[in-house]
Design a protein around this motif. Sequence first.
Motif, PDB file in Angstrom:
ATOM      1  N   CYS A 122       0.818  -1.209   0.000  1.00  0.00           N
ATOM      2  CA  CYS A 122       0.000   0.000   0.000  1.00  0.00           C
ATOM      3  C   CYS A 122       0.853   1.260   0.000  1.00  0.00           C
ATOM      4  CB  CYS A 122      -0.938   0.002   1.205  1.00  0.00           C
ATOM      5  SG  CYS A 122      -2.003   1.455   1.287  1.00  0.00           S
ATOM      6  N   THR A 123       1.797   1.336   0.929  1.00  0.00           N
ATOM      7  CA  THR A 123       2.577   2.567   1.054  1.00  0.00           C
ATOM      8  C   THR A 123       3.493   2.787  -0.152  1.00  0.00           C
ATOM      9  OG1 THR A 123       4.121   1.326   2.446  1.00  0.00           O
ATOM     10  CG2 THR A 123       2.545   2.729   3.559  1.00  0.00           C
ATOM     11  N   TYR A 124       4.200   1.743  -0.560  1.00  0.00           N
ATOM     12  CA  TYR A 124       5.135   1.901  -1.673  1.00  0.00           C
ATOM     13  C   TYR A 124       4.414   1.900  -3.019  1.00  0.00           C
ATOM     14  CZ  TYR A 124       8.941   1.704   1.625  1.00  0.00           C
ATOM     15  OH  TYR A 124       9.788   2.010   2.659  1.00  0.00           O
ATOM     16  N   GLY A 125       3.339   1.108  -3.130  1.00  0.00           N
ATOM     17  CA  GLY A 125       2.548   1.142  -4.357  1.00  0.00           C
ATOM     18  C   GLY A 125       1.909   2.504  -4.568  1.00  0.00           C
ATOM     19  N   THR A 126       1.307   3.047  -3.506  1.00  0.00           N
ATOM     20  CA  THR A 126       0.712   4.381  -3.579  1.00  0.00           C
ATOM     21  C   THR A 126       1.750   5.424  -3.955  1.00  0.00           C
ATOM     22  OG1 THR A 126      -1.030   3.889  -1.967  1.00  0.00           O
ATOM     23  CG2 THR A 126      -0.392   6.193  -2.204  1.00  0.00           C
ATOM     24  N   THR A 127       2.897   5.349  -3.311  1.00  0.00           N
ATOM     25  CA  THR A 127       3.893   6.395  -3.481  1.00  0.00           C
ATOM     26  C   THR A 127       4.550   6.326  -4.852  1.00  0.00           C
ATOM     27  OG1 THR A 127       4.274   6.361  -1.100  1.00  0.00           O
ATOM     28  CG2 THR A 127       5.968   7.392  -2.461  1.00  0.00           C
ATOM     29  N   TYR A 128       4.847   5.141  -5.324  1.00  0.00           N
ATOM     30  CA  TYR A 128       5.417   5.013  -6.669  1.00  0.00           C
ATOM     31  C   TYR A 128       4.411   5.512  -7.702  1.00  0.00           C
ATOM     32  CZ  TYR A 128       8.042   2.949 -10.560  1.00  0.00           C
ATOM     33  OH  TYR A 128       8.751   2.771 -11.727  1.00  0.00           O
ATOM     34  N   HIS A 129       3.153   5.101  -7.566  1.00  0.00           N
ATOM     35  CA  HIS A 129       2.113   5.561  -8.485  1.00  0.00           C
ATOM     36  C   HIS A 129       2.019   7.091  -8.465  1.00  0.00           C
ATOM     37  CE1 HIS A 129      -1.595   5.967 -10.662  1.00  0.00           C
ATOM     38  NE2 HIS A 129      -2.327   6.219  -9.591  1.00  0.00           N
ATOM     39  N   GLY A 130       2.089   7.678  -7.265  1.00  0.00           N
ATOM     40  CA  GLY A 130       1.992   9.127  -7.152  1.00  0.00           C
ATOM     41  C   GLY A 130       3.183   9.858  -7.734  1.00  0.00           C
ATOM     42  N   LEU A 131       4.362   9.533  -7.264  1.00  0.00           N
ATOM     43  CA  LEU A 131       5.561  10.282  -7.660  1.00  0.00           C
ATOM     44  C   LEU A 131       6.010   9.980  -9.088  1.00  0.00           C
ATOM     45  CD1 LEU A 131       7.724  10.059  -4.401  1.00  0.00           C
ATOM     46  CD2 LEU A 131       6.481  12.055  -5.261  1.00  0.00           C
ATOM     47  N   VAL A 260      -3.395  16.820  -8.386  1.00  0.00           N
ATOM     48  CA  VAL A 260      -3.412  15.462  -8.924  1.00  0.00           C
ATOM     49  C   VAL A 260      -3.888  14.468  -7.866  1.00  0.00           C
ATOM     50  CG1 VAL A 260      -2.060  13.679 -10.073  1.00  0.00           C
ATOM     51  CG2 VAL A 260      -1.461  16.091 -10.409  1.00  0.00           C
ATOM     52  N   GLY A 261      -4.960  13.766  -8.159  1.00  0.00           N
ATOM     53  CA  GLY A 261      -5.440  12.735  -7.251  1.00  0.00           C
ATOM     54  C   GLY A 261      -4.657  11.443  -7.414  1.00  0.00           C
ATOM     55  N   VAL A 262      -4.386  10.788  -6.291  1.00  0.00           N
ATOM     56  CA  VAL A 262      -3.622   9.532  -6.292  1.00  0.00           C
ATOM     57  C   VAL A 262      -4.446   8.472  -5.560  1.00  0.00           C
ATOM     58  CG1 VAL A 262      -1.485   8.386  -5.618  1.00  0.00           C
ATOM     59  CG2 VAL A 262      -1.448  10.805  -6.312  1.00  0.00           C
ATOM     60  N   PHE A 263      -5.001   7.523  -6.322  1.00  0.00           N
ATOM     61  CA  PHE A 263      -5.844   6.456  -5.767  1.00  0.00           C
ATOM     62  C   PHE A 263      -5.250   5.140  -6.252  1.00  0.00           C
ATOM     63  CE2 PHE A 263     -10.596   5.043  -5.260  1.00  0.00           C
ATOM     64  CZ  PHE A 263     -10.200   4.112  -4.333  1.00  0.00           C
ATOM     65  N   TRP A 264      -4.252   4.654  -5.507  1.00  0.00           N
ATOM     66  CA  TRP A 264      -3.497   3.491  -5.970  1.00  0.00           C
ATOM     67  C   TRP A 264      -4.366   2.243  -6.107  1.00  0.00           C
ATOM     68  CZ3 TRP A 264      -2.222  -0.970  -2.993  1.00  0.00           C
ATOM     69  CH2 TRP A 264      -1.447  -1.899  -3.702  1.00  0.00           C
ATOM     70  N   GLY A 265      -5.274   2.023  -5.167  1.00  0.00           N
ATOM     71  CA  GLY A 265      -6.095   0.820  -5.227  1.00  0.00           C
ATOM     72  C   GLY A 265      -6.901   0.739  -6.519  1.00  0.00           C
ATOM     73  N   GLU A 266      -7.460   1.853  -6.945  1.00  0.00           N
ATOM     74  CA  GLU A 266      -8.236   1.863  -8.180  1.00  0.00           C
ATOM     75  C   GLU A 266      -7.318   1.736  -9.395  1.00  0.00           C
ATOM     76  OE1 GLU A 266     -12.005   2.016 -10.156  1.00  0.00           O
ATOM     77  OE2 GLU A 266     -11.308   1.538  -8.135  1.00  0.00           O
ATOM     78  N   ALA A 278       5.253  -1.669 -11.842  1.00  0.00           N
ATOM     79  CA  ALA A 278       5.693  -0.805 -10.750  1.00  0.00           C
ATOM     80  C   ALA A 278       6.145  -1.619  -9.549  1.00  0.00           C
ATOM     81  CB  ALA A 278       4.565   0.146 -10.354  1.00  0.00           C
ATOM     82  N   LEU A 279       5.378  -2.656  -9.200  1.00  0.00           N
ATOM     83  CA  LEU A 279       5.746  -3.494  -8.058  1.00  0.00           C
ATOM     84  C   LEU A 279       7.051  -4.247  -8.315  1.00  0.00           C
ATOM     85  CD1 LEU A 279       2.269  -4.954  -7.003  1.00  0.00           C
ATOM     86  CD2 LEU A 279       3.535  -3.054  -5.965  1.00  0.00           C
ATOM     87  N   ALA A 280       7.280  -4.653  -9.564  1.00  0.00           N
ATOM     88  CA  ALA A 280       8.547  -5.314  -9.905  1.00  0.00           C
ATOM     89  C   ALA A 280       9.715  -4.358  -9.709  1.00  0.00           C
ATOM     90  CB  ALA A 280       8.495  -5.821 -11.340  1.00  0.00           C
ATOM     91  N   GLN A 281       9.532  -3.091 -10.111  1.00  0.00           N
ATOM     92  CA  GLN A 281      10.580  -2.090  -9.893  1.00  0.00           C
ATOM     93  C   GLN A 281      10.845  -1.896  -8.407  1.00  0.00           C
ATOM     94  OE1 GLN A 281      12.562   0.364 -12.186  1.00  0.00           O
ATOM     95  NE2 GLN A 281      13.494  -0.130 -10.216  1.00  0.00           N
ATOM     96  N   LEU A 282       9.772  -1.815  -7.634  1.00  0.00           N
ATOM     97  CA  LEU A 282       9.915  -1.625  -6.194  1.00  0.00           C
ATOM     98  C   LEU A 282      10.595  -2.823  -5.535  1.00  0.00           C
ATOM     99  CD1 LEU A 282       6.420  -0.043  -5.457  1.00  0.00           C
ATOM    100  CD2 LEU A 282       8.637   1.089  -5.180  1.00  0.00           C
ATOM    101  N   ALA A 283      10.234  -4.035  -5.955  1.00  0.00           N
ATOM    102  CA  ALA A 283      10.885  -5.229  -5.399  1.00  0.00           C
ATOM    103  C   ALA A 283      12.375  -5.215  -5.703  1.00  0.00           C
ATOM    104  CB  ALA A 283      10.228  -6.486  -5.960  1.00  0.00           C
TER     105      ALA A 283
END
Length: 324
Positions: A122-131, A260-266, A278-283
């Motif tokens: 949640c935290t890293y997925g949200t943040t990567y999607h946002g930034l 800019v709205g950031v709604f990672w779950g959606e 994105a998750l592969a990059q974060l991993a």
Amino acid sequence: MQAWICDNPVGPQALSWKDAPTPTPKAGEVLVAIKAASLNFPDLLIVQNKYQMKPPTPFVPGAEFAGVVEVVGEGVTHLQPGDAVAAFAGLGGFGTHAVVSAALLMPLPGGFSFPDAAAFLCTYGTTYHGLIDRAALQPGETVLVLGAAGGVGTAAIQIAKAAGARVIAAASTDEKCALCRELGADATINYSHGDLREQIKTLTDGKGPDVVYDPVGGDLAEPVFRSIAWRGRYLVIGFAQGSIPALPLNLPLLKGASLVGVFWGEFARREPKKNSAALAQLAGWYAQGKIKPVIEHQLPMSELKHAFDLMAARQVRGKVVLTT
């Protein structure tokens, strides 16, 4: 199985730890034995009936967790019993077992601990999607992170630095600011005292931040938006302060700036291929040591109500993780 059950969403005090039948996964689903679950701000809102998603009662709260696959349903071929996985499922995490859609599970690479994995998606997925996705952050740009010592805030510092940005971390105490510097922030602001706009002006040589990452909302939003750089991007992450701010729309006009709205779950639901990339990059960044969840409190699952108390009192730096 056992789980924290919400029969009446009037707050964490109404939750009860109960026995329940262990569910059987249907086609496309997986039964996960939960090893660790983390607490996110929406978990508090959902048991207070204040979140945008209002599940029918009774339900098991807990959006984010990690564990081991026990049973796979029909048609699931990419996972096997014994696989370590993480999930952001929205519900079900505060218990010993949960049935999850296989599409929502992230297989964990070797060396990824269950507590870290439970505090990751949640935290890293949200943040990567946002930034990276929504703000298109570029190397050399300046990011101002509000609520920088919290779960998403600490993730934002790490991801912005991994992307080559300069980071100004804003938090409410000197101790929280010190944590932000330990995580790599180039400068910090304690916004509980002093003139916030003047501090931003000084630290950006009058230019303002290119990107603002705001999980706080409330009365910080307008002065910070007034300080944003030309063509700045203001990321709306959440409203931890409790109130949803209203901004005069002449501000983005005058600044040539974007709200800019950031709604990672959606995003993850609508654009699963982009989310997987994105998750592969974060991993990969986790394996390289560039990012790692900050976990201040690791408690047994039985102490969920105490964990909620810590979150409600804003006494958490990074994340709270509960283990079974």
